[in-house]
Motif scaffolding. Structure first.
Motif, mmCIF file in Angstrom:
data_model
loop_
_atom_site.group_PDB
_atom_site.id
_atom_site.type_symbol
_atom_site.label_atom_id
_atom_site.label_comp_id
_atom_site.label_asym_id
_atom_site.label_seq_id
_atom_site.Cartn_x
_atom_site.Cartn_y
_atom_site.Cartn_z
ATOM 1 N N TYR A 1 0.837 -1.202 0.000
ATOM 2 C CA TYR A 1 0.000 0.000 0.000
ATOM 3 C C TYR A 1 0.871 1.251 0.000
ATOM 4 O O TYR A 1 0.624 2.194 -0.767
ATOM 5 N N LEU A 2 1.882 1.270 0.838
ATOM 6 C CA LEU A 2 2.765 2.436 0.924
ATOM 7 C C LEU A 2 3.529 2.644 -0.385
ATOM 8 O O LEU A 2 3.787 3.784 -0.781
ATOM 9 N N ALA A 3 3.865 1.550 -1.061
ATOM 10 C CA ALA A 3 4.480 1.674 -2.385
ATOM 11 C C ALA A 3 3.513 2.340 -3.346
ATOM 12 O O ALA A 3 3.914 3.142 -4.196
ATOM 13 N N LYS B 1 -1.833 -6.815 -5.504
ATOM 14 C CA LYS B 1 -2.260 -5.848 -6.511
ATOM 15 C C LYS B 1 -3.271 -4.877 -5.925
ATOM 16 O O LYS B 1 -3.195 -3.662 -6.148
ATOM 17 N N ARG B 2 -4.229 -5.409 -5.163
ATOM 18 C CA ARG B 2 -5.321 -4.585 -4.638
ATOM 19 C C ARG B 2 -4.796 -3.504 -3.700
ATOM 20 O O ARG B 2 -5.184 -2.335 -3.793
ATOM 21 N N TRP B 3 -3.881 -3.895 -2.784
ATOM 22 C CA TRP B 3 -3.412 -2.922 -1.807
ATOM 23 C C TRP B 3 -2.452 -1.907 -2.425
ATOM 24 O O TRP B 3 -2.455 -0.732 -2.049
ATOM 25 N N PHE B 4 -1.655 -2.339 -3.396
ATOM 26 C CA PHE B 4 -0.819 -1.371 -4.096
ATOM 27 C C PHE B 4 -1.704 -0.358 -4.823
ATOM 28 O O PHE B 4 -1.472 0.857 -4.742
ATOM 29 N N TYR B 5 -2.709 -0.850 -5.506
ATOM 30 C CA TYR B 5 -3.579 0.041 -6.281
ATOM 31 C C TYR B 5 -4.392 0.956 -5.364
ATOM 32 O O TYR B 5 -4.639 2.113 -5.688
ATOM 33 N N LYS B 6 -4.788 0.438 -4.192
ATOM 34 C CA LYS B 6 -5.517 1.273 -3.242
ATOM 35 C C LYS B 6 -4.647 2.432 -2.781
ATOM 36 O O LYS B 6 -5.106 3.575 -2.679
ATOM 37 N N GLY B 7 -3.380 2.142 -2.508
ATOM 38 C CA GLY B 7 -2.465 3.201 -2.122
ATOM 39 C C GLY B 7 -2.279 4.214 -3.234
ATOM 40 O O GLY B 7 -2.185 5.423 -2.996
ATOM 41 N N GLU C 1 -3.297 7.247 5.540
ATOM 42 C CA GLU C 1 -4.458 6.892 6.355
ATOM 43 C C GLU C 1 -5.241 5.682 5.840
ATOM 44 O O GLU C 1 -5.855 4.955 6.618
ATOM 45 N N GLY C 2 -5.233 5.475 4.546
ATOM 46 C CA GLY C 2 -6.056 4.384 3.998
ATOM 47 C C GLY C 2 -5.397 3.023 4.050
ATOM 48 O O GLY C 2 -5.956 2.042 3.563
ATOM 49 N N GLY C 3 -4.227 2.933 4.683
ATOM 50 C CA GLY C 3 -3.465 1.695 4.635
ATOM 51 C C GLY C 3 -3.444 0.883 5.914
ATOM 52 O O GLY C 3 -2.456 0.170 6.172
ATOM 53 N N ASP C 4 -4.510 0.964 6.702
ATOM 54 C CA ASP C 4 -4.550 0.180 7.939
ATOM 55 C C ASP C 4 -4.974 -1.251 7.614
ATOM 56 O O ASP C 4 -6.121 -1.647 7.800
ATOM 57 N N THR C 5 -4.044 -2.030 7.138
ATOM 58 C CA THR C 5 -4.331 -3.419 6.772
ATOM 59 C C THR C 5 -4.636 -4.259 8.003
ATOM 60 O O THR C 5 -5.302 -5.297 7.901
ATOM 61 N N PHE C 6 -4.176 -3.837 9.174
ATOM 62 C CA PHE C 6 -4.363 -4.637 10.377
ATOM 63 C C PHE C 6 -5.809 -4.595 10.885
ATOM 64 O O PHE C 6 -6.246 -5.502 11.589
#
Length: 280
Positions: free
Chosen positions: A200-202, A257-263, A270-275
């Motif tokens: 996500y951070l990437a 793919k999903r989390w990279f694209y979300k970032g 703020e949108g990267g709270d995967t936990f």
């Protein structure tokens, strides 16, 4: 990605030709396992403890080819971009970003996390806050994983820098001690979320780079292809012929793919709270 003629980071340590130790043992089975465990973001202390080996110090003269020199210039520009982006993001939050160092090496390298062979892929060591990359990995990324393109390479660096961001924000210190408290299967669930957050951070970094007008048509697709190529399910299917979900440490191809694209879409931390996410 438009990178030629742009600022190169001075935080690059070139150790190519200066080996750590020649690792003893392992074999092809060990290499495959290390690729599955640490490829694109195996966290330093805990994971690299498993690959610290014995052997003899090695040093050889190293004369980079023109292509290798160009690759060094490229990763130096990408690192400079991560420095600029994260300095800005941290500043907006009233924080100070501390630049990591990118270490280039061949064959094997010694870090604060132990000695690693190039078979483990790129990694970040929180102990010395350095990223380690054998540039031959990019040929492997293109040929073995069918993820060509300069922005696929940039994604790899951005993911490892994502782990550095997690270290600076204290996330690593919260997650890694859980290894001593949980079973391997339970800890792997946290590790997957930790790695997906780095993806996500990437993506956040890529979003800011796009805002600078240096991305070219197809760059985003290259990064998404690379993220998909190194999903746990894809790697395990290639290596074993089947998948073992409870052993996943980085997430599936679709999740990465999903989390990279979300970032990339949000462009914010703020949108990267995967936990806390119910659906990865």
């Amino acid at each position: 990605m438009q990178w030629k003629g742009r600022r190169e980071s001075t935080n690059v340590e070139d150790r190519r030709g200066v080996g750590g130790k020649t690792l003893v043992g392992g074999g092809i089975g060990g290499i495959i396992i290390m690729l599955l465990v640490t490829l694109l973001g195996g966290n330093g202390g805990d994971l690299l403890n498993n690959i610290t080996g014995s052997g003899t110090d090695t040093t050889s003269s190293y004369a980079p080819t023109q292509q290798e020199q160009e690759m060094k210039d490229f990763v130096s520009v990408v690192l400079a971009d991560t420095e600029d982006v994260w300095a800005e993001v941290f500043r907006e939050k009233g924080l100070t970003y501390q630049n990591p160092t990118l270490v280039l090496y061949t064959n094997s390298v010694e870090s604060a996390c132990g000695t690693a062979g190039s078979s483990v892929g790129p990694f970040y060591c929180p102990g010395d806050r350095k990223l380690y990359i054998d540039l031959s990995f990019y040929d492997e990324l293109k040929q073995k994983f069918n993820a060509p393109g300069d922005f696929a390479m940039a994604y790899v660096i951005a993911h490892e820098v994502g782990h550095h961001v997690q270290t600076l924000l204290g996330t690593s210190d919260k997650v890694m001690p859980l290894r001593q408290k949980l079973s391997e299967t339970e800890f792997n669930k946290y590790l997957v979320r930790f790695e997906l957050q780095a993806d996500y951070l990437a993506g956040v970094w890529a979003s800011h780079v796009q805002g600078k007008g240096v991305l070219e048509e197809g760059d985003l697709d290259e990064a998404l292809t690379a993220a998909s190529a190194v999903g746990d399910d894809t790697l395990q299917k290639q290596a074993r012929g089947y998948v073992v979900p409870e052993s996943f440490t980085h997430g599936t191809s679709e999740q990465r793919k999903r989390w990279f694209y979300k970032g990339f879409q949000t462009g914010t931390i703020e949108g990267g709270d995967t936990f806390s996410a119910k659906n990865l």
